[in-house]
Design an enzyme around this catalytic site. Structure first.
Site, PDB file in Angstrom:
ATOM      1  N   ASP A 341       0.845  -1.187   0.000  1.00 23.96           N
ATOM      2  CA  ASP A 341       0.000   0.000   0.000  1.00 23.96           C
ATOM      3  C   ASP A 341       0.881   1.238   0.000  1.00 23.96           C
ATOM      4  OD1 ASP A 341      -2.566  -1.019  -0.083  1.00 23.96           O
ATOM      5  OD2 ASP A 341      -2.601  -1.416   2.062  1.00 23.96           O
ATOM      6  N   ALA A 411     -14.039  20.993   8.079  1.00 26.31           N
ATOM      7  CA  ALA A 411     -14.309  20.295   6.828  1.00 26.31           C
ATOM      8  C   ALA A 411     -15.357  21.029   6.006  1.00 26.31           C
ATOM      9  CB  ALA A 411     -14.778  18.868   7.126  1.00 26.31           C
TER      10      ALA A 411
END
Length: 722
Positions: A341, A411
């Site tokens: 990964d 956010a």
């Protein structure tokens, strides 16, 4: 007050990578001589024929030792008793190699057992605990009574009663009993870090755990069984080598059995035979034939083969990797393709600020200062990296502002910043380029044309652009761009080069777009990459590689990684991951360090190389024993064979005894090498084969000649009549 980033615990690696390409080595430490004495009682218990029959080579040796014991009793002689003693020592030394390897595992298992104690569990009954606000009851039960699917509550100071997943809450957990690391870890519900292990201690807060284990089958129970070798099964390569050893033993057994009839026939054909002393006496002939058989069969590798396999798993455990089988360790040594990964393995877990790019008429230092101030309220890793970069590159520091109003990152707004009041009021914002551009326009400012060019430049290189802007006395302007990028971990490119030299292909797996993936892959030095990867894509790639006859290794920690971990030949699950991932993989990394898969492959390689090297040594050192025993036995019948006595050994009896003594002593001498492993340096298979043939093949020929001659001289000094 200036916000401060929270301190983060650093978990050291079990073994830091050495990437200079010269001093890197996979090993298991030196052998403590006291381990030999501690393992001796276990080695003697292994003399039981029912136990030793699993090792055919040493079983034949034990039968031979029993036979010579009977012959020595029937026809007593110094030679007969010396041969008998050394044959028994050969068997004991072979058992000692395996016993020492197993004792290391038992020592680790005893340490783990101390963490397993009778624990009282607080099992929840009534309503499902996942339904907040609904009442539920607690019932105190023994941890042994827990079943898969039960829910238990664990609070600060209590032990987790069994393996499971956190379904409610978040807590700090001490896993030092399992991993050896003193730093606590966070376990929380709803993510890939929800798995907890029975026997670990909760240090803070309260969590609800769903039990995932069956009674008596906890992770700790399996770990204890595996490290002490109770369930270690022979690997395919080990079975194949055992079959070869059995075949060789049978061939030499048949050859030895027919020697005496051949010798009788030869004397009848040739007539009178020169007197060769005691070797022709009836009482010694059987002992000589047994000695010949033991020296002909591959006792050295037969004695060390099991210890080599146990030591391979032991080296994994020493690096906090639990291999579920010896097959997994061996498969790691044969891996052709390595899937890694990107995030957390090749790169650091979060993108970091790498460069300040100011727009026209703005100085670098001015941009860096504004970026630092606007990031102080941003507690994300990216925000902290901006502060770090500004301080490291320009030596900037924060000055407390009494009238500052901090704007934390959100956010929703995708920005962070600060509003500074007083004379020359100033507001700073940092965040996504589009969000900052909209803020500038709302403040009545104009977004410069050069901003888009900088944003595209960063994006095309695989990075993430963050814009910085300010308003001073009502005038808004953009100052520039911060280049966030995935930082490749130092030293990995050298490690990948070493893997390439070993014939292993590395593939980076990432969810990034192809352009970003290509840039990171080039910087890291991997051979290939799979961009925008889904769990199905990972599984398909593994099957494609395996269809081509290749073994595949990969790491993972989430439930979505479980199918690929189960399909891979070497699936390394992170201990911090879900129970599904740990059950799917055939290895568990207790440190949860994704880069450790590189070390796992190298440990597997070392296991195979050690087995091959000692096999080469075992076979070639038989050559010297042939030159010692065969001329001694047959020179009387065939005088021309006396020319083969190139070591000029004193007598036939001393030659045979010297070979038998060497055959036993060499096993003890090689035990440390079998447990530690042959020195391994990344290189091609052909280079490793050539090196092993020269070092261990040639060494296996030369060393016995010298050792047998030395033993022969010593025997003559201490036993003059031999």
């Amino acid at each position: 007050m200036t916000p401060q980033a929270p301190a983060r615990a650093h978990r050291p690696r079990t073994q830091p990578p050495d990437t200079d390409g010269r001093s890197y080595r996979v090993g298991a430490g030196t052998l403590d001589p006291t381990q030999l004495w501690r393992a001796l009682p276990q080695a003697l218990r292994k003399l039981n024929p029912a136990t030793l029959v699993r090792n055919p080579v040493m079983f034949v040796t034990e039968v031979g030792a029993a036979l010579t014991t009977g012959l020595a009793v029937a026809s007593p002689s110094v030679f007969g008793w010396l041969i008998t003693v050394w044959l028994w020592l050969t068997v004991v030394f072979a058992n000692l190699a395996e016993a020492v390897a197993e004792s290391r595992g038992r020592a680790q298992a005893d340490s783990l057992r101390r963490t397993r104690r009778q624990t009282t569990a607080r099992r929840l009954t009534g309503r499902h605990p996942d339904s907040p606000g609904l009442p539920h009851d607690e019932q105190e039960v023994s941890a042994a009574e827990l079943r898969r699917g039960d829910f238990v509550v664990v609070e600060a100071g209590e032990l987790v009663p069994g393996d499971g997943d956190v379904v409610q809450g978040v807590a700090s957990v001490d896993e030092s009993a399992i991993t050896g690391e003193s730093a606590p870890v966070i376990r929380e519900s709803g993510g890939d870090r929800c798995a907890v292990t029975g026997g670990t201690r909760v240090l803070s807060d309260r969590i609800v755990v769903r039990i995932t284990q069956e009674p008596g089958a906890s992770f700790l129970d399996r770990m204890i069984s595996l490290v002490e070798g109770a369930k270690r099964q022979k690997t395919p390569n080990e079975l194949a080598l055992n079959l070869l050893l059995v075949a060789l033993t049978f061939v030499f057994l048949m050859a030895t059995v027919t020697l005496q009839p051949m010798a009788i026939f030869s004397t009848q054909v040739m007539g009178s035979v020169p007197d060769t002393g005691a070797i022709n006496s009836d009482g010694v002939t059987g002992i000589v034939l047994v000695s010949l058989l033991v020296c002909l069969i591959p006792t050295t590798i037969g004695a060390l083969l099991s210890a080599i396999g146990i030591a391979g798993m032991d080296r994994m455990v020493q690096r906090n990797v639990l291999a579920m089988s010896g097959r997994a360790v061996e498969a790691a040594g044969d891996v052709h393709t390595l899937l890694l990964d990107k995030t957390g393995t090749i790169t650091f877990g979060n993108r970091r600020a790498a460069l300040f790019l100011p727009v026209a008429h703005v100085r670098d230092r001015e941009l860096a200062s504004a970026a630092l101030l606007s990031s102080l309220a941003d507690e994300t890793p990216e925000g902290r990296s901006v502060v770090t970069l500004a301080r490291e590159q320009y030596g900037l520091d924060t000055v407390p502002h009494a009238d500052a109003q901090w704007v934390p990152f959100s956010a929703t707004t995708r920005m962070s910043g600060v509003d500074l009041g007083g004379p020359g009021a100033r507001s700073l914002r940092k965040g996504a380029a589009t969000a900052v551009a909209d803020w500038v326009r709302e403040q009545g400012g104009i977004v410069p044309a050069g901003l888009d060019a900088l944003v595209k430049r960063v994006s095309m290189s695989g990075g993430t652009p963050l814009a910085v802007a300010e308003t001073v006395d009502g005038t808004a302007r953009v100052l520039g761009i911060i280049h966030l990028k995935d930082m490749v971990k130092p030293g990995l490119s050298e490690r990948f080069r070493q893997l390439r030299a070993m014939g292993i292909r590395t593939v980076m797996i990432t969810g990034d777009n192809p352009a970003t993936a290509a840039a990171i892959a080039a910087e890291a030095g991997v051979d290939d990459f799979l961009a925008e990867a889904t769990p199905e894509d990972k599984l398909a790639l593994i099957k494609q590689e395996q269809a081509g006859g290749k073994l595949v290794a990969m790491t993972g920690d989430g439930t979505n990684d479980a199918p690929a971990l189960a399909q891979a030949d070497v699936g390394v699950a992170m201990n911090t991951g879900t129970s599904a991932a740990k059950e799917a993989g055939n290895m568990v990394d207790l440190d949860s360090d994704p880069t450790k898969i590189i070390e796992i492959v190298e440990i597997g390689k070392q296991l195979l190389i050690t087995r091959g090297a000692l096999t080469a040594f075992s076979i070639t050192n038989d050559i010297a024993k042939y030159f010692a025993i065969l001329p001694a036995m047959f020179a009387g019948v065939y005088p021309a064979l006396g020319a083969l006595n190139i070591m000029d050994l004193h007598s036939p009896l001393s030659a045979i005894l010297s070979a038998v003594i060497f055959n036993a002593v060499v096993i003890v001498a090689l035990i440390p090498l079998a447990l530690r492993g042959v020195r391994y340096r990344p290189s091609s298979a052909s280079a490793l084969l050539t090196r092993n043939l020269w070092v261990y093949g040639l060494g296996g020929i030369i060393a016995p000649f010298l050792a047998i001659k030395f033993i022969d001289v010593a025997l003559v000094q201490f036993i003059p009549g031999i």
